[in-house]
Design a protein around this motif. Structure first.
Motif, PDB file in Angstrom:
ATOM      1  N   ALA A  96       0.832  -1.201   0.000  1.00 22.10           N
ATOM      2  CA  ALA A  96       0.000   0.000   0.000  1.00 22.10           C
ATOM      3  C   ALA A  96       0.869   1.254   0.000  1.00 22.10           C
ATOM      4  O   ALA A  96       0.593   2.224  -0.733  1.00 22.10           O
ATOM      5  N   THR A  97       1.914   1.237   0.805  1.00 16.79           N
ATOM      6  CA  THR A  97       2.815   2.388   0.846  1.00 16.79           C
ATOM      7  C   THR A  97       3.500   2.596  -0.498  1.00 16.79           C
ATOM      8  O   THR A  97       3.662   3.731  -0.970  1.00 16.79           O
ATOM      9  N   ALA A 109      -2.243  11.146  -7.050  1.00 13.38           N
ATOM     10  CA  ALA A 109      -2.737  10.638  -5.767  1.00 13.38           C
ATOM     11  C   ALA A 109      -3.938  11.471  -5.321  1.00 13.38           C
ATOM     12  O   ALA A 109      -3.826  12.381  -4.487  1.00 13.38           O
ATOM     13  N   VAL A 110      -5.107  11.174  -5.871  1.00  8.77           N
ATOM     14  CA  VAL A 110      -6.310  11.965  -5.622  1.00  8.77           C
ATOM     15  C   VAL A 110      -7.228  11.321  -4.588  1.00  8.77           C
ATOM     16  O   VAL A 110      -8.221  11.944  -4.172  1.00  8.77           O
ATOM     17  N   GLU A 111      -6.928  10.107  -4.176  1.00 13.01           N
ATOM     18  CA  GLU A 111      -7.858   9.369  -3.319  1.00 13.01           C
ATOM     19  C   GLU A 111      -8.113  10.062  -1.979  1.00 13.01           C
ATOM     20  O   GLU A 111      -9.256  10.085  -1.508  1.00 13.01           O
ATOM     21  N   HIS A 112      -7.070  10.600  -1.370  1.00 14.67           N
ATOM     22  CA  HIS A 112      -7.204  11.203  -0.038  1.00 14.67           C
ATOM     23  C   HIS A 112      -8.159  12.384  -0.068  1.00 14.67           C
ATOM     24  O   HIS A 112      -9.076  12.497   0.761  1.00 14.67           O
ATOM     25  N   GLY A 113      -7.976  13.271  -1.042  1.00 16.40           N
ATOM     26  CA  GLY A 113      -8.829  14.451  -1.138  1.00 16.40           C
ATOM     27  C   GLY A 113     -10.280  14.085  -1.425  1.00 16.40           C
ATOM     28  O   GLY A 113     -11.211  14.666  -0.844  1.00 16.40           O
ATOM     29  N   MET A 184      -4.716   1.551   5.639  1.00 18.60           N
ATOM     30  CA  MET A 184      -3.297   1.854   5.455  1.00 18.60           C
ATOM     31  C   MET A 184      -2.751   2.620   6.672  1.00 18.60           C
ATOM     32  O   MET A 184      -3.317   3.627   7.113  1.00 18.60           O
ATOM     33  N   THR A 185      -1.668   2.130   7.214  1.00 20.55           N
ATOM     34  CA  THR A 185      -1.061   2.760   8.391  1.00 20.55           C
ATOM     35  C   THR A 185      -0.493   4.128   8.018  1.00 20.55           C
ATOM     36  O   THR A 185       0.326   4.249   7.102  1.00 20.55           O
ATOM     37  N   GLY A 186      -0.951   5.164   8.741  1.00 18.88           N
ATOM     38  CA  GLY A 186      -0.425   6.503   8.509  1.00 18.88           C
ATOM     39  C   GLY A 186      -0.932   7.174   7.249  1.00 18.88           C
ATOM     40  O   GLY A 186      -0.445   8.248   6.878  1.00 18.88           O
ATOM     41  N   GLY A 187      -1.925   6.591   6.595  1.00 22.92           N
ATOM     42  CA  GLY A 187      -2.420   7.183   5.358  1.00 22.92           C
ATOM     43  C   GLY A 187      -3.372   8.340   5.575  1.00 22.92           C
ATOM     44  O   GLY A 187      -3.540   9.191   4.704  1.00 22.92           O
ATOM     45  N   GLY A 188      -4.012   8.375   6.730  1.00 17.22           N
ATOM     46  CA  GLY A 188      -4.946   9.454   7.025  1.00 17.22           C
ATOM     47  C   GLY A 188      -6.283   9.329   6.323  1.00 17.22           C
ATOM     48  O   GLY A 188      -7.044  10.304   6.241  1.00 17.22           O
ATOM     49  N   PHE A 189      -6.622   8.137   5.816  1.00 15.68           N
ATOM     50  CA  PHE A 189      -7.900   7.945   5.145  1.00 15.68           C
ATOM     51  C   PHE A 189      -9.002   7.653   6.166  1.00 15.68           C
ATOM     52  O   PHE A 189      -8.736   7.180   7.274  1.00 15.68           O
ATOM     53  N   ILE A 190     -10.236   7.922   5.760  1.00 16.77           N
ATOM     54  CA  ILE A 190     -11.395   7.703   6.622  1.00 16.77           C
ATOM     55  C   ILE A 190     -12.072   6.397   6.226  1.00 16.77           C
ATOM     56  O   ILE A 190     -12.397   6.193   5.056  1.00 16.77           O
ATOM     57  N   THR A 259     -15.001   5.822  -0.713  1.00 16.57           N
ATOM     58  CA  THR A 259     -15.126   5.041   0.518  1.00 16.57           C
ATOM     59  C   THR A 259     -13.780   4.504   1.003  1.00 16.57           C
ATOM     60  O   THR A 259     -13.727   3.799   2.018  1.00 16.57           O
ATOM     61  N   ALA A 260     -12.710   4.817   0.280  1.00 14.59           N
ATOM     62  CA  ALA A 260     -11.346   4.397   0.639  1.00 14.59           C
ATOM     63  C   ALA A 260     -11.191   2.887   0.681  1.00 14.59           C
ATOM     64  O   ALA A 260     -10.376   2.348   1.426  1.00 14.59           O
ATOM     65  N   ASN A 261     -11.987   2.189  -0.142  1.00 15.28           N
ATOM     66  CA  ASN A 261     -11.846   0.744  -0.238  1.00 15.28           C
ATOM     67  C   ASN A 261     -10.776   0.324  -1.247  1.00 15.28           C
ATOM     68  O   ASN A 261     -10.327  -0.824  -1.222  1.00 15.28           O
ATOM     69  N   HIS A 262     -10.411   1.232  -2.144  1.00 17.75           N
ATOM     70  CA  HIS A 262      -9.415   0.914  -3.158  1.00 17.75           C
ATOM     71  C   HIS A 262      -8.633   2.158  -3.549  1.00 17.75           C
ATOM     72  O   HIS A 262      -9.154   3.276  -3.514  1.00 17.75           O
ATOM     73  N   PHE A 263      -7.386   1.939  -3.955  1.00 15.23           N
ATOM     74  CA  PHE A 263      -6.663   2.938  -4.720  1.00 15.23           C
ATOM     75  C   PHE A 263      -7.189   2.874  -6.152  1.00 15.23           C
ATOM     76  O   PHE A 263      -7.692   1.836  -6.589  1.00 15.23           O
TER      77      PHE A 263
END
Length: 316
Positions: A96-97, A109-113, A184-190, A259-263
């Protein structure tokens, strides 16, 4: 003397011709001819090959009981293999990292936003959670039923695409465990399912103990939705239905990212598996699944099989 010489030459030529004729199995009186068992085996093999060829090209509707059994067994095996894969947390987090770092270097990398923006609209993200949990199965089963009833000649080939795609995905789950963004550890996703207390993922809540949480690459939400969308687009008659077919995988992509289920790169993996599924079906059936027929004077909308599947060879 001359007559003897000519007679000798004629006899020699006749003997040579007879020997050549006898060397062909089943011809002449000499040479090696197959015995009864060999001929029976050859006949049986030819019959089996002919039957398989006819079944692959026949526009007849497949047997319902066989298709239901096949789908049931296939889904059971899919669930068994998918959830039996060892959950290698360290490796899954490392993958993941690596993917997240690659997307950042590429500037995609648009997933976080997207995840945080959509999560701020409660009714929207809750709807997406239920979309993720339900439509993946409902739409796929619905398209299979529609294909079986309305386009029986294309059903077997289209179903083969779906099965090959899913089989390739299982290989990916096994050899490339991947933590989804929300884990993901440290990713900051919800984790939108957990935060909003809804059910929308087998890897959240009580279901997490019986489901492989790291079967994210490739995304079968994308692989299956693309299969459904293309099937509807190529075979539906109404323009608005065909448009919905194209909209469905696009909306599914938005849902799996929100939903942060996938990149989104998991989606690329799902699309690649689908492309290989179509290629496998092309090699097996000798025609693309949705190739349009070109029969002159025939009403195209009423045809359920490509032209190549219906033509009969004329012996010369």
């Amino acid at each position: 003397m001359g007559e003897s010489t000519e007679q000798f030459a004629a006899d020699a030529a006749g003997g040579q011709a007879a020997a050549q004729a006898g060397s062909v199995p089943g011809e002449g009186r000499t040479g090696h001819r197959p015995d009864g068992a060999t001929r029976a085996a050859q006949s049986t093999g030819a019959a089996v090959r002919s039957r398989i060829r006819d079944q692959r090209r026949s526009p007849a509707r497949p047997r319902l009981w066989f298709e239901l059994a096949l789908i049931g067994v296939s889904y059971w095996l899919y669930s068994l293999v998918r959830n039996a894969v060892p959950e290698q947390d360290v490796i899954a987090q490392r993958h993941a990292t690596w993917i997240w770092d690659l997307e950042q270097r590429l500037g995609v990398a648009v997933e976080h936003g997207i995840n945080h923006a959509v999560d701020s609209v409660g009714w929207l993200i809750v709807g997406m959670n239920y979309y993720y949990a339900t439509l993946h199965f409902i739409v796929t089963i619905g398209v299979l039923v529609w294909l079986y009833r309305s386009h029986p000649g294309r059903y077997a080939a289209a179903r083969t695409v779906l099965f090959v795609t899913t089989g390739l995905a299982l290989i990916g789950f096994y050899f490339y465990p991947l933590a989804p963004p929300r884990l993901m550890t440290g990713g900051g996703f919800i984790d939108t399912v957990k935060v909003h207390d809804t059910w929308g993922s087998m890897a959240s809540g009580a279901a997490a103990s019986v489901s492989n949480q790291y079967a994210a690459m490739p995304s079968m939400h994308i692989g299956w939705s693309l299969w459904c969308g293309l099937t509807i687009f190529f075979l539906a008659r109404a323009a608005w239905v065909r448009a919905l077919g194209l909209l469905y995988p696009a909306l599914t992509l938005l849902v799996i990212v929100s939903t942060a289920n996938h990149f989104w790169m998991d989606a690329v993996g799902g699309a690649l598996c689908l492309a290989l599924g179509f290629t496998a079906a092309r090699l097996l059936y000798h025609v693309w699944v949705y190739q349009l027929p070109r029969t002159k004077g025939a009403p195209t909308d009423d045809l359920t099989v490509p032209e190549q599947w219906t033509l009969t060879k004329v012996s010369h």
